[in-house]
Design an enzyme around this catalytic site. Structure first.
Site, mmCIF file in Angstrom:
data_model
loop_
_atom_site.group_PDB
_atom_site.id
_atom_site.type_symbol
_atom_site.label_atom_id
_atom_site.label_comp_id
_atom_site.label_asym_id
_atom_site.label_seq_id
_atom_site.Cartn_x
_atom_site.Cartn_y
_atom_site.Cartn_z
ATOM 1 N N TYR A 1 22.216 -32.215 23.093
ATOM 2 C CA TYR A 1 23.886 -31.844 22.888
ATOM 3 C C TYR A 1 25.259 -32.305 23.216
ATOM 4 O O TYR A 1 26.171 -31.883 22.358
ATOM 5 C CB TYR A 1 23.563 -30.158 23.756
ATOM 6 C CG TYR A 1 24.642 -29.485 23.546
ATOM 7 C CD1 TYR A 1 24.931 -28.358 23.117
ATOM 8 C CD2 TYR A 1 25.729 -29.145 24.642
ATOM 9 C CE1 TYR A 1 26.380 -28.097 22.731
ATOM 10 C CE2 TYR A 1 26.621 -28.222 24.652
ATOM 11 C CZ TYR A 1 27.016 -27.775 24.145
ATOM 12 O OH TYR A 1 27.992 -26.453 23.520
ATOM 13 N N LYS B 1 27.860 -32.414 20.764
ATOM 14 C CA LYS B 1 29.479 -33.323 20.684
ATOM 15 C C LYS B 1 30.922 -33.881 21.085
ATOM 16 O O LYS B 1 31.801 -33.351 20.662
ATOM 17 C CB LYS B 1 29.496 -31.835 22.783
ATOM 18 C CG LYS B 1 28.887 -30.303 22.063
ATOM 19 C CD LYS B 1 29.827 -29.644 21.484
ATOM 20 C CE LYS B 1 29.066 -28.023 21.273
ATOM 21 N NZ LYS B 1 29.857 -27.179 20.089
HETATM 22 N N1 LIG Z 1 29.608 -20.981 26.676
HETATM 23 C C1 LIG Z 1 30.247 -22.213 27.780
HETATM 24 O O1 LIG Z 1 30.183 -22.206 28.414
HETATM 25 C C2 LIG Z 1 30.444 -23.024 25.950
HETATM 26 C C3 LIG Z 1 30.685 -24.401 27.097
HETATM 27 C C4 LIG Z 1 31.354 -25.400 25.209
HETATM 28 C C5 LIG Z 1 31.201 -25.587 24.457
HETATM 29 N N2 LIG Z 1 30.895 -24.177 24.344
HETATM 30 C C6 LIG Z 1 30.440 -24.097 22.930
HETATM 31 O O2 LIG Z 1 30.934 -23.095 22.214
HETATM 32 C C7 LIG Z 1 30.595 -22.463 20.879
HETATM 33 C C8 LIG Z 1 30.497 -21.231 21.036
HETATM 34 O O3 LIG Z 1 29.513 -21.310 22.216
HETATM 35 P P1 LIG Z 1 29.138 -19.204 22.743
HETATM 36 O O4 LIG Z 1 28.980 -19.173 23.786
HETATM 37 O O5 LIG Z 1 29.971 -18.268 21.926
HETATM 38 O O6 LIG Z 1 27.528 -19.685 21.905
HETATM 39 P P2 LIG Z 1 26.718 -18.064 21.653
HETATM 40 O O7 LIG Z 1 25.534 -18.952 21.703
HETATM 41 O O8 LIG Z 1 27.258 -16.868 22.854
HETATM 42 O O9 LIG Z 1 27.582 -18.095 19.932
HETATM 43 C C9 LIG Z 1 27.017 -18.840 19.291
HETATM 44 C C10 LIG Z 1 27.308 -18.256 17.703
HETATM 45 O O10 LIG Z 1 27.184 -18.760 16.885
HETATM 46 C C11 LIG Z 1 26.005 -18.183 15.943
HETATM 47 N N3 LIG Z 1 25.379 -19.955 15.077
HETATM 48 C C12 LIG Z 1 24.153 -20.550 15.686
HETATM 49 N N4 LIG Z 1 23.391 -21.350 14.798
HETATM 50 C C13 LIG Z 1 24.281 -20.680 13.223
HETATM 51 C C14 LIG Z 1 24.116 -21.559 11.994
HETATM 52 N N5 LIG Z 1 23.565 -22.689 12.133
HETATM 53 N N6 LIG Z 1 25.216 -20.964 11.381
HETATM 54 C C15 LIG Z 1 26.225 -19.853 11.746
HETATM 55 N N7 LIG Z 1 26.213 -19.131 12.929
HETATM 56 C C16 LIG Z 1 25.450 -20.019 13.504
HETATM 57 C C17 LIG Z 1 24.909 -17.940 16.568
HETATM 58 O O11 LIG Z 1 24.281 -16.680 16.025
HETATM 59 C C18 LIG Z 1 26.243 -17.236 17.577
HETATM 60 O O12 LIG Z 1 26.236 -15.884 16.893
HETATM 61 C C19 LIG Z 1 29.587 -23.411 20.793
HETATM 62 O O13 LIG Z 1 29.695 -24.433 19.822
HETATM 63 C C20 LIG Z 1 29.359 -23.956 21.748
HETATM 64 O O14 LIG Z 1 28.532 -25.296 22.052
HETATM 65 C C21 LIG Z 1 30.191 -22.966 25.054
#
Ligand SMILES: NC(=O)c1ccc[n+]([C@@H]2O[C@H](COP(=O)([O-])OP(=O)(O)OC[C@H]3O[C@@H](n4cnc5c(N)ncnc54)[C@H](O)[C@@H]3O)[C@@H](O)[C@H]2O)c1
Length: 260
Positions: free
Chosen positions: A152, A156
Site C-alpha cells: 500500500y 501510494k
Molecule cells: N480512509 C482513509 O483514511 C484514507 C487515507 C489515505 C488515503 N485514502 C485513499 O482514499 C481513497 C478512498 O478511500 P476510502 O477510505 O473512501 O476507501 P473505501 O474502501 O471506503 O472506498 C473505496 C471505493 O473504491 C471502490 N473500488 C475498489 N477497488 C476498485 C476497482 N478495482 N475498481 C473500481 N472501484 C474500486 C470500492 O468499491 C469503494 O467504493 C483510496 O484511494 C484510499 O487509498 C484513504
C-alpha cells in the site's frame, strides 16, 4: 466574493463509498455533472440518484473496461473535464515485507497506480481539449513510510510519482494534475484495516477498528482530530476550479499536520 463553480462532466472512481461518495456529492453541488464509477454498481446508483449523476460499473484495473466505460460516459453525458482517481485498496499487512505475496503487490499496484493511468489515457483527448483537471487521491503513506503495509505504502508513493509525471506531460495543454494525500479518514476502508492492525499488534492500539482508528488519530495527528470525507472533497473541488489553474504536480496533504 470568490465563487467556486464547476461546469462539465466529472468522472469519480470508487464513488460508491467513503471519500469518493463525498467527492461526487461536492462536485455535483459545485455544478459538475458526475459519472460515478465503481465495482459496486448498486451503491453507486444510490448516490447517483441522490445527486442527479449517472453510475457505471467498472473495475479500474481492466484497461479494456476503462476504455469502454469512458466511451459510454462520453456518449451519455458529453466531454469529460474532471477526472478524480479515487478508487484504492489497502494491501494485506506485511511486517516483515516478505510476508506479502506477489499477488498482494500486483493487486495493490493494479488499483492504486495502473487504474489512474488507464483512466487518464482513456480521457486524454477530452481533458486536453477542455483545460481539464486530474486529481489523484493518494495517501500520507505515499509521503512517509507505513512499514506495516508495504504494498500500500509503495503503491501510494508511485501514485504520487505518477501525478508528477502526468503533470509534466499535460502541462502544455493547460491540464493540471495534482494529488491529495489524506491522513486518517473514517470510511469502510478502516473497518477492515483497523481489525488487521488490532490483530497484528495484539491489541496494542485497541481491540476494535474504531479504537485503533481513534488511537492513531490521538497519537499521530498534531491537530488531534480525524480528517473527514468532506475535507478531502472540498480540496478536490478547489483543485478542479479555475481558482487552482496554476497549481499542478503538487501532493497536497490534508492530514491535520501528520507529515509536517
Ligand atoms: N480512509 C482513509 O483514511 C484514507 C487515507 C489515505 C488515503 N485514502 C485513499 O482514499 C481513497 C478512498 O478511500 P476510502 O477510505 O473512501 O476507501 P473505501 O474502501 O471506503 O472506498 C473505496 C471505493 O473504491 C471502490 N473500488 C475498489 N477497488 C476498485 C476497482 N478495482 N475498481 C473500481 N472501484 C474500486 C470500492 O468499491 C469503494 O467504493 C483510496 O484511494 C484510499 O487509498 C484513504
Amino acid at each position: 466574493m470568490i465563487e467556486l463553480s464547476l461546469s462539465g462532466v466529472a468522472v469519480v472512481t470508487g464513488a460508491a463509498k467513503g471519500i469518493g461518495q463525498e467527492i461526487a456529492r461536492t462536485l455535483a453541488k459545485a455544478g459538475a455533472r458526475v459519472a460515478l464509477v465503481d465495482v459496486d454498481l448498486a451503491s453507486a446508483r444510490e448516490i447517483a440518484l441522490e445527486i442527479g449523476g449517472m453510475a457505471y460499473a467498472c473495475d479500474v484495473t481492466d484497461k479494456a473496461a476503462v476504455e469502454a466505460t469512458a466511451r459510454e460516459i462520453q456518449s451519455d453525458m458529453g466531454a469529460v473535464r474532471y477526472l478524480i482517481n479515487n478508487a484504492g485498496i489497502v494491501s494485506p499487512p506485511g511486517d516483515p515485507f516478505t510476508e506479502n505475496s506477489e499477488e498482494d503487490w500486483d493487486k495493490t499496484f493494479a488499483v492504486n497506480v495502473k487504474g489512474g493511468i488507464f483512466w487518464a489515457g482513456a480521457l486524454k483527448s477530452d481533458l486536453e481539449a477542455h483545460e481539464g483537471r486530474i486529481v489523484n487521491i493518494t495517501s500520507i503513506v505515499g509521503v512517509i513510510a507505513a512499514p506495516f503495509l508495504p504494498p500500500y505504502s509503495v503503491s501510494k508513493s508511485a501514485a504520487n510519482g505518477m501525478t508528477r509525471v502526468l503533470a509534466r506531460q499535460f502541462a502544455s495543454k493547460q491540464v493540471t494534475v495534482n494529488a491529495i494525500a489524506p491522513g486518517y479518514v473514517w470510511s469502510p476502508l478502516w473497518e477492515e484495516l483497523g481489525i488487521d492492525i488490532a490483530k497484528a499488534s495484539n491489541g496494542a492500539f485497541g481491540e476494535n477498528a474504531t479504537d485503533v482508528f481513534q488511537g492513531r488519530v490521538d497519537s499521530l495527528v498534531p491537530m488531534k482530530r480525524a480528517q473527514t470525507p468532506e475535507d478531502i472533497a472540498a480540496c478536490t473541488a478547489f483543485l478542479c476550479s479555475d481558482l487552482a489553474k496554476n497549481i499542478t504536480g503538487q501532493i497536497i496533504g490534508v492530514d491535520g499536520g501528520i507529515t509536517i
